[in-house]
Each structure stands twice: as structure tokens, then as C-alpha cells.
Design an enzyme around this catalytic site. Structure first.
Site, PDB file in Angstrom:
ATOM      1  N   LYS A 113      -7.300   0.784  -3.187  1.00  0.00           N
ATOM      2  CA  LYS A 113      -6.193   1.621  -3.659  1.00  0.00           C
ATOM      3  C   LYS A 113      -6.490   2.151  -5.070  1.00  0.00           C
ATOM      4  O   LYS A 113      -6.285   3.324  -5.363  1.00  0.00           O
ATOM      5  CB  LYS A 113      -4.936   0.736  -3.658  1.00  0.00           C
ATOM      6  CG  LYS A 113      -3.642   1.427  -3.614  1.00  0.00           C
ATOM      7  CD  LYS A 113      -3.133   1.767  -2.258  1.00  0.00           C
ATOM      8  CE  LYS A 113      -1.827   2.524  -2.407  1.00  0.00           C
ATOM      9  NZ  LYS A 113      -1.314   3.097  -1.221  1.00  0.00           N
ATOM     10  N   LYS A 202     -13.671   5.689  18.033  1.00  0.00           N
ATOM     11  CA  LYS A 202     -12.974   4.412  18.143  1.00  0.00           C
ATOM     12  C   LYS A 202     -11.469   4.641  18.348  1.00  0.00           C
ATOM     13  O   LYS A 202     -10.857   5.455  17.653  1.00  0.00           O
ATOM     14  CB  LYS A 202     -13.197   3.631  16.837  1.00  0.00           C
ATOM     15  CG  LYS A 202     -12.484   2.314  16.798  1.00  0.00           C
ATOM     16  CD  LYS A 202     -12.609   1.678  15.413  1.00  0.00           C
ATOM     17  CE  LYS A 202     -11.536   0.633  15.272  1.00  0.00           C
ATOM     18  NZ  LYS A 202     -11.891  -0.640  14.813  1.00  0.00           N
ATOM     19  N   LYS A 205      -4.947   4.382  15.786  1.00  0.00           N
ATOM     20  CA  LYS A 205      -3.764   5.173  15.494  1.00  0.00           C
ATOM     21  C   LYS A 205      -4.102   6.312  14.544  1.00  0.00           C
ATOM     22  O   LYS A 205      -3.570   7.409  14.665  1.00  0.00           O
ATOM     23  CB  LYS A 205      -2.709   4.268  14.848  1.00  0.00           C
ATOM     24  CG  LYS A 205      -1.363   4.373  15.519  1.00  0.00           C
ATOM     25  CD  LYS A 205      -0.408   3.293  15.056  1.00  0.00           C
ATOM     26  CE  LYS A 205      -0.114   3.346  13.570  1.00  0.00           C
ATOM     27  NZ  LYS A 205       0.902   2.401  13.117  1.00  0.00           N
TER      28      LYS A 205
END
Ligand code: TRP
Length: 331
Positions: A113, A202, A205
Site C-alpha cells: 500500500k 487465472k 474476481k
């Protein structure tokens, strides 16, 4: 004494075929007989990112029903919501007092992050980081250590978290010169297969290429028909290697059926026929799971009861650990 195996999953929406083959099925295999197994839904972990009440609640039911539909037996595995076991959070505080801040600075989710913020030229490198995210590994350590866990099956991305749990536990044991906490071991699922999605990448989502595990037959068929193929004519011989259809077929069909389809690939099969074969094999395996899932999800009271019973059992275990921690630390 039986060894304790603990599995935790975050409550995400829409469990898909890739989760089933890559994570759920192998985990249920591992939860067999000779171990005492615990399974929980990490809903407080999800709160670091899911801050919509309905979404979090629905996801928790969805994941619970999904695992039970796939074969998790609440009579054999203790299944609970993380939030129903307050001892975990009390122990987490103690762990945090033994966790050097620098260890959290090096935790990979936080570091990623910060790096992203750096790349994006943000002034505040901690932009978008809440304390829950920052301390995520401490709570995860508590999830594990609160139950005297021996083994934690994890994907490669969670190895660091296990190392952190071990580090903290060792520090506490060393400080009080006794076995306050059991040192857990990661069981890394190295051979976890990459399950391809509709477009051949792959299944994930984030690529929007998933097949939901509990899609109704009709929409399952529709999705299977969408799998990307080349433009070879029906009579042309086809490679099983690298074929999304064949790869998925292998996960659902019997050995004989797989051999038969391989022959048909060799002698030429139209993609429509190949997809139909895949759909039928998937539907056969998935229909009973889907039925069970639908029955459970329509009955949240039953799910609540299963989770409450699990939490009761889990708390009995965590209370012992908490007692030990309190006595050792002198609080
Ligand atoms: N961090 C895990 C994940 O993202 C979920 C998790 C939370 C977990 N607590 C755990 C996994 C304890 C194993 C043990 O997948």
C-alpha cells in the site's frame, strides 16, 4: 493428543469455481479424521476493507453456506464467526504489546500500500491505511494462537503472516520462560493449481472471468459457452494441453470420461460439443452442492445456530489460552 488444524477465510462475495478447486476442496481434504479442525469466517478482518453492513453480513452467510454445501461438516469441524469469540481480541492486545512496530511496517500488505502511494506521488505514504489494515497480522496471529493451533494451511501469500505469529509467540514464551503459547506451523499448499477463467487467465474476481460456484444450471451453461476458444473447425484435431475446457473438465469428470474426451479432442470435436460435455460434467457435480447451498442461504436462522454452536466450542478452547496468558503476564 490430536493435532489442531485451523483455517480462516475472509468473507468475500461470490465464491467461484477457482476458489472451490484451489482452496475449498483441498482444505476439506485436510480437515479429515486424525485432526481436530477449526474453521472460521474472519469477518473482523474484512472490516478493514468492507465497510458496508449488508455486504459484510451477506458475505458472511454466503461463505458459511458455501463451505458447508461443499462438505464441511459442522459436527466434525468447529465452525464460527471470528467476531463471536471475544477472547481472540483480548489476546490480540497482549500480542500487540510484544509485536515490534517495525514488524508491522514490513508486513507485505501494508508495504504494498505504501509503495503504491509512493508511485502515485502521494504526500502521505500512509494514505488509505487504517489501523485495522496495519495491525492485520496481529489479529491473524491471535486467530491462530488463541486455539493452540498446530497447523495452518495457507497459500504462499500468507507465509509471512504465519512467521509473524510465530515470532510474537516465541517472544512471549521467551519473556515468561514458559510455553505460554503454542508455536504454529504453516502448511503451504504449493501445488495449488491455477484454475483458468473464461478468458484463459487465472480465474479471479479482479479479471471478471469467474464462474460462480452456485450458478443455476441455465446460467452455468451460458457461462461455459462463453469460454474463449480458437477458430479451428470442428473436424480439426485439438490440443488438450492449454485448453481451458479440458483443464476444467479434468476437475469434474471421472478418469474414463477424461480419457474419452481426450480421444475426441484428438480426432476432432466441435467446440460447442466440448463445452456441452464440460457443462454436463460440472452440472452433475455442482447440482447437489447448489441445492444444499440454496437451502442453507434461505435459512439464516439455521446458519446462525450452527455458527453459535461453533462459537461456544471455540470459546471453551480460547478461554484456556486466555487464562494461561493472563496468569503468565500477571494482569
Ligand atoms: N489472512 C487470511 C487471508 O487473507 C485470512 C485469515 C485471517 C486467516 N485470519 C487467519 C487464515 C488465520 C488463516 C489463519 O486469506
Amino acid at each position: 493428543m490430536k493435532k489442531t488444524v485451523l483455517t480462516g477465510v475472509k468473507p468475500t462475495g461470490n465464491v467461484h469455481i477457482g476458489n472451490y478447486i484451489g482452496a475449498i476442496r483441498p482444505a476439506l481434504h485436510m480437515a479429515q479424521a486424525e485432526h481436530e479442525s477449526l474453521f472460521f469466517i474472519a469477518n473482523y478482518h474484512a472490516l478493514t476493507t468492507i465497510q458496508d453492513a449488508k455486504e459484510l453480513r451477506d458475505n458472511t452467510y454466503h461463505v458459511t453456506a458455501a463451505w458447508i454445501a461443499c462438505g464441511l461438516d459442522p459436527q466434525k469441524t468447529i465452525i464460527y464467526r471470528q467476531s463471536d469469540v471475544p477472547e481472540i481480541f483480548e489476546i490480540a492486545w497482549v500480542l500487540s504489546c510484544y509485536c515490534p512496530k517495525g514488524l508491522m511496517n514490513r508486513a507485505h500488505a501494508y508495504k504494498a500500500k505504501v509503495q503504491l502511494n509512493e508511485q502515485e506521488g502521494k504526500q502521505d505514504l500512509d494514505f488509505g491505511v487504517n489501523m485495522g489494515l496495519y495491525q492485520y497480522p496481529i489479529l491473524m496471529a491471535s486467530d491462530i494462537l488463541s486455539f493452540d493451533t498446530d497447523f495452518v494451511p495457507v497459500g504462499e501469500d500468507q507465509i509471512q503472516h504465519l512467521e509473524i505469529a510465530r515470532d510474537i509467540a516465541q517472544k512471549i514464551n521467551h519473556t515468561y520462560k514458559s510455553q505460554v503459547l503454542k508455536i504454529p506451523q504453516a502448511v503451504v499448499q504449493k501445488d495449488s493449481k491455477v484454475i483458468p477463467g473464461l478468458d484463459g487467465q487465472k480465474m479471479s474476481k479482479s479479471y471478471d472471468n469467474t464462474i460462480p460456484l452456485f450458478a443455476e444450471s441455465k446460467s452455468l451453461r451460458k457461462l461455459v459457452m462463453k469460454i474463449k476458444t480458437d477458430s479451428l473447425p470442428p473436424e480439426a484435431p485439438k490440443q488438450t494441453e492449454g485448453s481451458v475446457i479440458f483443464q476444467l473438465y479434468k476437475e469434474f469428470a471421472s478418469q474414463d470420461e477424461i480419457a474419452t474426451l481426450a480421444k475426441r479432442f484428438e480426432t476432432g470435436i466441435g467446440w460447442g460439443d466440448a463445452k456441452q460435455a464440460l457443462f454436463e460434467s460440472m452440472d452433475k457435480v455442482l447440482t447437489p452442492l447448489r441445492d444444499k447451498y440454496n437451502a442453507l442461504i434461505q435459512n439464516p436462522t439455521e446458519l446462525d445456530q450452527i455458527l453459535a454452536e461453533g462459537a461456544e466450542k471455540a470459546r471453551q478452547k480460547a478461554k484456556h489460552v486466555l487464562e494461561r496468558v493472563k496468569t503468565s503476564t500477571g494482569v
